[in-house]
Write a protein that holds these residues in place. Sequence first.
Motif, PDB file in Angstrom:
ATOM      1  N   GLY A  78     -18.679  48.255  -1.413  1.00  0.00           N
ATOM      2  CA  GLY A  78     -19.816  48.386  -0.505  1.00  0.00           C
ATOM      3  C   GLY A  78     -19.725  47.422   0.654  1.00  0.00           C
ATOM      4  N   ASP A  79     -20.303  47.818   1.765  1.00  0.00           N
ATOM      5  CA  ASP A  79     -20.297  47.000   2.980  1.00  0.00           C
ATOM      6  C   ASP A  79     -21.715  46.545   3.307  1.00  0.00           C
ATOM      7  OD1 ASP A  79     -17.465  47.336   3.723  1.00  0.00           O
ATOM      8  OD2 ASP A  79     -18.027  49.429   4.085  1.00  0.00           O
ATOM      9  N   PHE A  80     -21.899  45.240   3.452  1.00  0.00           N
ATOM     10  CA  PHE A  80     -23.138  44.710   4.024  1.00  0.00           C
ATOM     11  C   PHE A  80     -22.994  44.837   5.536  1.00  0.00           C
ATOM     12  CE2 PHE A  80     -23.243  42.902  -0.155  1.00  0.00           C
ATOM     13  CZ  PHE A  80     -24.591  42.740  -0.462  1.00  0.00           C
ATOM     14  N   THR A  81     -23.872  45.634   6.157  1.00  0.00           N
ATOM     15  CA  THR A  81     -23.718  46.005   7.556  1.00  0.00           C
ATOM     16  C   THR A  81     -25.001  45.720   8.329  1.00  0.00           C
ATOM     17  OG1 THR A  81     -22.197  47.775   6.908  1.00  0.00           O
ATOM     18  CG2 THR A  81     -23.140  47.909   9.110  1.00  0.00           C
ATOM     19  N   ALA A  82     -24.836  45.143   9.523  1.00  0.00           N
ATOM     20  CA  ALA A  82     -25.999  44.884  10.378  1.00  0.00           C
ATOM     21  C   ALA A  82     -26.514  46.198  10.933  1.00  0.00           C
ATOM     22  CB  ALA A  82     -25.610  43.950  11.512  1.00  0.00           C
ATOM     23  N   ARG A  83     -27.813  46.414  10.823  1.00  0.00           N
ATOM     24  CA  ARG A  83     -28.436  47.610  11.399  1.00  0.00           C
ATOM     25  C   ARG A  83     -28.908  47.359  12.833  1.00  0.00           C
ATOM     26  NH1 ARG A  83     -26.620  49.891   7.124  1.00  0.00           N
ATOM     27  NH2 ARG A  83     -27.978  50.511   5.398  1.00  0.00           N
ATOM     28  N   GLU A  84     -28.952  46.087  13.215  1.00  0.00           N
ATOM     29  CA  GLU A  84     -29.363  45.714  14.563  1.00  0.00           C
ATOM     30  C   GLU A  84     -28.625  44.438  14.963  1.00  0.00           C
ATOM     31  OE1 GLU A  84     -33.505  44.577  14.806  1.00  0.00           O
ATOM     32  OE2 GLU A  84     -33.496  43.940  12.704  1.00  0.00           O
TER      33      GLU A  84
END
Length: 327
Positions: A78-84
């Motif tokens: 899984g990837d922790f990804t910035a939404r903003e």
Amino acid sequence: MCGAGGGCGGGALDDGDDDGLDPLERGLDPELAGLLAAAGLDPVVVQDLAHLAVEEDLDQGADVTTVATVPEDARATGDFTAREAGVVAGLRVAEAVLSVVCGAGFAVERHVADGESVAAGQRLLTVTARTRDLLTAERSALNLLCRLSGIATATNRWVLAIEGTRAQVRDTRKTTPGLRALEKYAVRCGGGVNYRMSLSDAALVKDNHVIAAGGVAQAFALVRAKFPDVPVEVEVDTLHQVREALAAGADLILLDNFTPDATAEAVAVVAGRALLESSGRLTLATARAYAETGVNFLSVGALTHSAPILDIGLDLRAGAPEAQREA
């Protein structure tokens, strides 16, 4: 992935065998503990917070949705990804939650570091572990990571607003109980500076102390006599009190609810004989006007008590269930 640009929880990624420990009994991966210490965070405090977050989420039970829908032997990335866009803080704290939930059977690939500016859609951290563990740890890890990144992002906006002046953005003790060390760390990640980690490391003589002691000079003298080695800041409401605090020997004077014009007058009165801090009436729109008066610090409680989160999510990579199961 371990090695350059990456890190491993619990050493090299193993075959996924459970260590038999309850998540609330696991300590942090030693490498991760070292990284936390290097960042100025106490690994024991972070470990305790990770345990507390997981315990709160499980409430002495199980993650019933995950246990019902995910095979026990399934693995996922899984990837922790910035939404903003924003400034990230707390990546190693999020890893601490993963460390206590996943045990030795997980690996991380670190794409950015705390304090870096990130764009919407940018990957921050990639994790491979048992799917059940990832999903169980997800919300606790994100709660901390989003909160701390929000504080770092808010702080950075203030820092950029006064860029080019001599003033620094400083936090307060208006922090979430139990999270002060982490929230003040996030302020540092955003470019701000910390003040008073506790009531014992510096004195701040406020209006109630002044009333109780009978005056600004009296309050300062009592603190200085009782704690001669502690820095003493005095909060003032008027220019007359500025002169009183200066004559008493205050190390730092806090100008409470002064206008920019009154602040400039105070700077002229003090003439470098004490440090000056502006507090109250401050907004991002007025920050530069205050900073340009020549004060040393802008005190901004909103950094920690009102910062919105930075939206970050965990997305599992798509793949056939059988391909994600352990051999």
